[in-house]
Write an enzyme that holds these catalytic residues in place. Structure first.
Site, short mmCIF file in Angstrom:
data_model
loop_
_atom_site.label_atom_id
_atom_site.label_comp_id
_atom_site.label_asym_id
_atom_site.label_seq_id
_atom_site.Cartn_x
_atom_site.Cartn_y
_atom_site.Cartn_z
N ASN A 140 -22.48 18.08 7.41
CA ASN A 140 -22.05 18.48 8.99
C ASN A 140 -21.91 19.90 8.60
O ASN A 140 -20.62 20.40 8.36
CB ASN A 140 -20.95 17.67 9.42
CG ASN A 140 -20.30 18.19 10.84
OD1 ASN A 140 -20.86 19.09 11.49
ND2 ASN A 140 -19.12 17.58 11.23
N LYS B 137 -21.29 21.77 11.05
CA LYS B 137 -20.21 22.42 12.12
C LYS B 137 -20.66 23.82 12.82
O LYS B 137 -21.65 23.98 12.86
CB LYS B 137 -18.74 22.61 11.77
CG LYS B 137 -18.41 21.29 10.97
CD LYS B 137 -16.97 21.07 10.57
CE LYS B 137 -16.44 19.67 9.84
NZ LYS B 137 -15.14 19.37 9.70
N HIS C 269 -16.60 12.97 16.60
CA HIS C 269 -15.82 13.44 15.38
C HIS C 269 -14.53 13.79 15.65
O HIS C 269 -14.07 14.07 17.08
CB HIS C 269 -16.56 14.64 15.00
CG HIS C 269 -16.32 15.51 13.77
ND1 HIS C 269 -15.27 16.26 13.52
CD2 HIS C 269 -16.83 15.25 12.44
CE1 HIS C 269 -15.23 16.72 12.41
NE2 HIS C 269 -15.91 16.27 11.51
N GLU D 144 -12.84 16.40 15.37
CA GLU D 144 -12.57 17.88 16.16
C GLU D 144 -13.37 17.77 17.76
O GLU D 144 -12.46 18.32 18.44
CB GLU D 144 -13.52 18.96 15.39
CG GLU D 144 -12.72 19.10 14.10
CD GLU D 144 -13.79 19.82 13.03
OE1 GLU D 144 -14.99 19.86 13.10
OE2 GLU D 144 -13.30 19.52 11.90
N GLU E 143 -13.39 9.07 8.56
CA GLU E 143 -12.90 10.26 8.15
C GLU E 143 -11.42 10.43 8.58
O GLU E 143 -11.10 10.53 9.87
CB GLU E 143 -13.63 11.39 9.15
CG GLU E 143 -15.10 11.66 8.72
CD GLU E 143 -15.66 12.83 8.95
OE1 GLU E 143 -16.28 13.39 8.17
OE2 GLU E 143 -15.60 13.47 10.06
N GLY F 130 -11.14 19.11 5.80
CA GLY F 130 -11.18 20.68 5.68
C GLY F 130 -9.51 20.89 5.08
O GLY F 130 -9.34 21.87 5.14
N SER G 224 -13.08 16.17 2.87
CA SER G 224 -12.99 17.24 1.42
C SER G 224 -13.63 16.32 0.46
O SER G 224 -13.20 16.32 -0.88
CB SER G 224 -11.47 17.30 1.18
OG SER G 224 -10.68 18.07 2.16
P1 13P Z 1 -14.85 18.59 4.95
O1 13P Z 1 -15.67 17.94 4.09
O2 13P Z 1 -14.89 20.21 5.04
O3 13P Z 1 -13.26 18.13 4.75
O4 13P Z 1 -15.11 18.16 6.31
C1 13P Z 1 -15.42 16.77 6.70
C2 13P Z 1 -15.89 16.65 7.92
O5 13P Z 1 -15.36 16.67 9.30
C3 13P Z 1 -17.36 16.21 7.78
O6 13P Z 1 -17.76 15.78 9.46
#
Ligand code: 13P
Length: 249
Positions: free
Chosen positions: A9, A11, A95, A97, A167, A173, A212
């Site tokens: 992803n 982003k 997601h 976010e 997740e 992150g 992560s």
């Molecule tokens: P990270 O791998 O940067 O923690 O992000 C995970 C994520 O949100 C994947 O959709």
């Protein structure tokens, strides 16, 4: 036997040039006989270039969201039909976010999921609890709520055409990965909840872990019974680390 899946992803990262380079590096780094499926969910504007690059390769393409309608007055949205024109096979929905920053509700996420399935794209339904919810012992209740929103809206059979990504929000992150035991516990819970309604769908369902994931922890996470691969954020932005995670799957 479920076939592993690793999805990057990206982003909101990169430029046209850097994203072209990254997808080419990933594609050339994939082994011919790789024993897992691999996809990248790139920013919408990177989809046309990425689509041309991945044509005739094993690398698959996905989007990071999809509209809850076929077409019409939905400013800022991209429909499943538009994504299909560029051979997108996956779309992330729900997601954290999107849920947190853009206030997407369970109902809206369920509608996005519905339109992805109706349009022939595999929704990757993201679910997971916040730090606070985990501390309050609400992890399973949150999972139930997020999962049932989709099942109530589209039916249990729809999960035969979907992927789930667990997740935990506190692991995204932050560098704070769920331990393999913590992740496996929730993955098994998700599979059991679905099995209670349809054992065959539960057995075949791909459940990814995200939060992560790094080359150093991927193999141990992916080695657990109910963890079928990963949804990778930061570590998917460098070909080396993404390929190392793919090799761990
Ligand atoms: P990270 O791998 O940067 O923690 O992000 C995970 C994520 O949100 C994947 O959709």
């Amino acid at each position: 036997m479920r076939r592993s899946l690793v999805i990057g992803n990206w982003k909101m990262h990169g430029t046209r040039t850097s994203n072209r380079e990254l997808i080419t590096q990933i594609q050339t780094g994939l082994n011919e006989g790789q024993n897992c499926d691999v996809a990248v969910c790139v920013p919408f504007t990177a989809i046309p270039d990425a689509s041309a690059t991945v044509a005739n390769s094993t690398l698959r393409l996905g989007a990071q969201n999809v509209a809850n309608a076929e077409q019409g007055a939905y400013t800022g949205e991209v429909s499943v039909g538009m994504l299909s024109e560029y051979d997108c096979q996956y779309a992330l929905v729900g997601h954290s976010e999107r849920r947190q920053i853009y206030r997407e509700t369970d109902e809206l996420v369920a509608e996005r999921y519905e339109y992805a399935i109706k349009g022939g794209i595999t929704p990757v339904l993201c679910i997971g609890e916040t730090d606070e919810e985990r501390e309050q012992g609400k992890t399973f209740a949150v999972i139930d709520e997020q999962l049932s929103a989709v099942i109530n809206h589209c039916g249990i059979d729809s999960l035969s055409k979907a992927v789930i990504a667990y997740e935990p929000v506190w692991a995204i992150g932050t560098g704070k990965t769920a331990t393999p035991d913590q992740a496996q516990e929730v993955h098994a819970y998700i599979r059991n909840q679905i099995a209670a309604q349809n054992a065959d769908i539960a057995e075949k369902l791909i459940i990814l872990y995200g939060g992560s994931v790094k080359p150093e922890n991927a193999a141990e996470l992916f080695g657990r019974d109910d963890i079928d691969g990963g949804l990778i954020g930061g570590a998917s932005l460098q070909a080396d680390s993404f390929l190392a995670i793919i090799n761990a799957a």
